[in-house]
Design a protein around this motif. Structure first.
Motif, PDB file in Angstrom:
ATOM      1  N   THR A 129      27.792   6.783  45.280  1.00  0.00           N
ATOM      2  CA  THR A 129      27.819   7.147  43.868  1.00  0.00           C
ATOM      3  C   THR A 129      27.915   8.658  43.767  1.00  0.00           C
ATOM      4  O   THR A 129      27.619   9.398  44.722  1.00  0.00           O
ATOM      5  N   SER A 130      28.319   9.121  42.563  1.00  0.00           N
ATOM      6  CA  SER A 130      28.453  10.571  42.368  1.00  0.00           C
ATOM      7  C   SER A 130      27.112  11.276  42.529  1.00  0.00           C
ATOM      8  O   SER A 130      27.021  12.373  43.092  1.00  0.00           O
ATOM      9  N   THR A 131      26.054  10.631  42.048  1.00  0.00           N
ATOM     10  CA  THR A 131      24.717  11.258  42.165  1.00  0.00           C
ATOM     11  C   THR A 131      24.309  11.389  43.621  1.00  0.00           C
ATOM     12  O   THR A 131      23.816  12.444  44.061  1.00  0.00           O
ATOM     13  N   ASN A 132      24.516  10.307  44.387  1.00  0.00           N
ATOM     14  CA  ASN A 132      24.142  10.352  45.800  1.00  0.00           C
ATOM     15  C   ASN A 132      24.973  11.396  46.552  1.00  0.00           C
ATOM     16  O   ASN A 132      24.466  12.106  47.426  1.00  0.00           O
ATOM     17  N   ILE A 133      26.266  11.482  46.216  1.00  0.00           N
ATOM     18  CA  ILE A 133      27.112  12.466  46.894  1.00  0.00           C
ATOM     19  C   ILE A 133      26.685  13.882  46.541  1.00  0.00           C
ATOM     20  O   ILE A 133      26.638  14.769  47.396  1.00  0.00           O
ATOM     21  N   ILE A 134      26.335  14.113  45.237  1.00  0.00           N
ATOM     22  CA  ILE A 134      25.874  15.459  44.832  1.00  0.00           C
ATOM     23  C   ILE A 134      24.566  15.798  45.544  1.00  0.00           C
ATOM     24  O   ILE A 134      24.386  16.914  46.059  1.00  0.00           O
ATOM     25  N   LEU A 135      23.649  14.817  45.586  1.00  0.00           N
ATOM     26  CA  LEU A 135      22.371  15.065  46.279  1.00  0.00           C
ATOM     27  C   LEU A 135      22.611  15.322  47.775  1.00  0.00           C
ATOM     28  O   LEU A 135      21.992  16.209  48.375  1.00  0.00           O
ATOM     29  N   ALA A 136      23.508  14.533  48.356  1.00  0.00           N
ATOM     30  CA  ALA A 136      23.796  14.737  49.783  1.00  0.00           C
ATOM     31  C   ALA A 136      24.449  16.090  50.023  1.00  0.00           C
ATOM     32  O   ALA A 136      24.164  16.774  51.012  1.00  0.00           O
ATOM     33  N   ALA A 137      25.361  16.492  49.081  1.00  0.00           N
ATOM     34  CA  ALA A 137      25.993  17.807  49.217  1.00  0.00           C
ATOM     35  C   ALA A 137      24.967  18.920  49.085  1.00  0.00           C
ATOM     36  O   ALA A 137      25.002  19.921  49.818  1.00  0.00           O
ATOM     37  N   ASN A 138      24.042  18.753  48.106  1.00  0.00           N
ATOM     38  CA  ASN A 138      22.968  19.755  47.969  1.00  0.00           C
ATOM     39  C   ASN A 138      22.107  19.810  49.229  1.00  0.00           C
ATOM     40  O   ASN A 138      21.727  20.896  49.688  1.00  0.00           O
ATOM     41  N   GLN A 139      21.790  18.636  49.757  1.00  0.00           N
ATOM     42  CA  GLN A 139      21.000  18.609  50.987  1.00  0.00           C
ATOM     43  C   GLN A 139      21.747  19.271  52.137  1.00  0.00           C
ATOM     44  O   GLN A 139      21.179  20.036  52.927  1.00  0.00           O
ATOM     45  N   LEU A 140      23.072  18.992  52.177  1.00  0.00           N
ATOM     46  CA  LEU A 140      23.870  19.620  53.226  1.00  0.00           C
ATOM     47  C   LEU A 140      23.929  21.132  53.033  1.00  0.00           C
ATOM     48  O   LEU A 140      23.873  21.899  54.010  1.00  0.00           O
ATOM     49  N   MET A 158      21.591  22.975  51.587  1.00  0.00           N
ATOM     50  CA  MET A 158      20.277  23.497  51.985  1.00  0.00           C
ATOM     51  C   MET A 158      20.180  23.569  53.509  1.00  0.00           C
ATOM     52  O   MET A 158      19.668  24.558  54.067  1.00  0.00           O
ATOM     53  N   GLU A 159      20.654  22.527  54.173  1.00  0.00           N
ATOM     54  CA  GLU A 159      20.645  22.567  55.639  1.00  0.00           C
ATOM     55  C   GLU A 159      21.519  23.683  56.165  1.00  0.00           C
ATOM     56  O   GLU A 159      21.176  24.344  57.157  1.00  0.00           O
ATOM     57  N   HIS A 160      22.659  23.882  55.490  1.00  0.00           N
ATOM     58  CA  HIS A 160      23.536  24.979  55.898  1.00  0.00           C
ATOM     59  C   HIS A 160      22.840  26.336  55.725  1.00  0.00           C
ATOM     60  O   HIS A 160      22.911  27.201  56.618  1.00  0.00           O
ATOM     61  N   MET A 161      22.171  26.519  54.556  1.00  0.00           N
ATOM     62  CA  MET A 161      21.451  27.774  54.328  1.00  0.00           C
ATOM     63  C   MET A 161      20.329  27.956  55.350  1.00  0.00           C
ATOM     64  O   MET A 161      20.104  29.059  55.868  1.00  0.00           O
ATOM     65  N   GLN A 162      19.631  26.860  55.634  1.00  0.00           N
ATOM     66  CA  GLN A 162      18.567  26.946  56.639  1.00  0.00           C
ATOM     67  C   GLN A 162      19.141  27.295  58.006  1.00  0.00           C
ATOM     68  O   GLN A 162      18.576  28.108  58.751  1.00  0.00           O
TER      69      GLN A 162
END
Length: 278
Positions: free
Chosen positions: A107-118, A120-124
């Motif tokens: 879903t779009s929400t799950n993809i947005i959340l996964a992109a945000n998580q990705l 954040m992981e990238h920033m970390q």
């Protein structure tokens, strides 16, 4: 019937089943050929079974994947049959993004959340990379300091080694000088013993040494002064109290003076050796 023939018969029975086995020549050559055909056939059959099993496994996997894709399409109300080529390409990109983001329900929400998580992981990861870069810089500086210290230690070691070599050279020279002095001392002692033996051979005694003669000369001077003093004292008398006694004393002093002068003359005629203690 041998073992090969028996195995060939069993194989033919398995191949033809309930049908009658065709007649064949039962010579050794034909049995060997049939046995070879049996071996090749069984190996091919085994490989075919393995390949069929692999195809069946892949078919099951593809069916499961298709069902999963159908579920994903149903969740977003999209049917591949109603999509144009661009839509199918976008759907493929969407599915690829979902796979990359590891989203089970695309879903779009799950993809947005996964992109945000990705993100954040990238920033970390970037932050950790910066920290690692800082640690690497510190390690490089520390490595430079250690290298400089090692160079200083090597320089000090070289200087110490050069100083030690110089000290060894000086020590060697001192040892040579010490050996030379000891040898000269031995030579001097040997010479002293040699000349003492020579002096003993010529009859040298202590009374003709320089110190003894100097002492006798001092005594002679003292006696002369006493005689002069007595003569002056006698001359000061107008009338001596006892002329006989005075003449006797004067005569004794003259004899003593003459004896000393005689000894001095005799000593001066003999060879004179300086006393080694002077």
């Amino acid at each position: 019937m041998d073992i090969k023939h028996r195995e060939v018969v069993q194989w033919l029975e398995e191949v033809y089943g309930n049908d009658q086995i065709p007649p064949y020549e039962k010579s050794e050559r034909s049995i060997n050929i049939l046995h070879q055909l049996m071996t090749v056939s069984k190996c091919s059959e085994k490989n075919a079974k393995l390949l069929a099993a692999d195809y069946a496994t892949k078919t099951a996997e593809y069916n499961a994947e298709g069902k999963q894709i159908s579920k994903w399409l149903d969740s977003v109300n999209i049917k591949p049959s109603i999509l144009l080529k661009e839509g199918q390409q976008g759907l493929t990109a969407f599915a690829t993004s979902a796979q990359v983001l590891d989203v089970h329900i695309p879903t779009s929400t799950n993809i947005i959340l996964a992109a945000n998580q990705l993100e954040m992981e990238h920033m970390q990861t970037v932050n950790e990379q910066e920290q690692e870069r800082g640690r690497m810089c510190q390690l490089l500086e520390l490595n430079k300091d250690v290298a400089m210290k090692i160079d200083e230690i090597r320089s000090i070691h070289k200087q110490a080694e050069a100083t030690w070599n110089q000290q060894q050279e000086v020590l060697g020279k001192d040892k040579k000088q010490e050996y030379y002095v000891k040898e000269k001392r031995k030579d001097y002692i040997s010479d002293m013993n040699y000349y003492e033996a020579k002096l003993n051979q010529v009859g040298m005694t202590k009374n003709i040494m320089h110190s003894a003669l100097s002492k006798q000369w001092a005594q002679l001077k003292e006696v002369e002064q006493q005689v002069s003093s007595l003569e002056m004292k006698l001359k000061s008398y107008n009338l001596p109290p006892d002329m006989t006694l005075a003449e006797v004393k004067v005569e004794e002093a003259r004899q003593k003076l003459a004896a000393l002068m005689s000894d001095m003359a005799a000593a001066c005629k003999e060879p004179c050796y300086e006393d080694k203690n002077d």
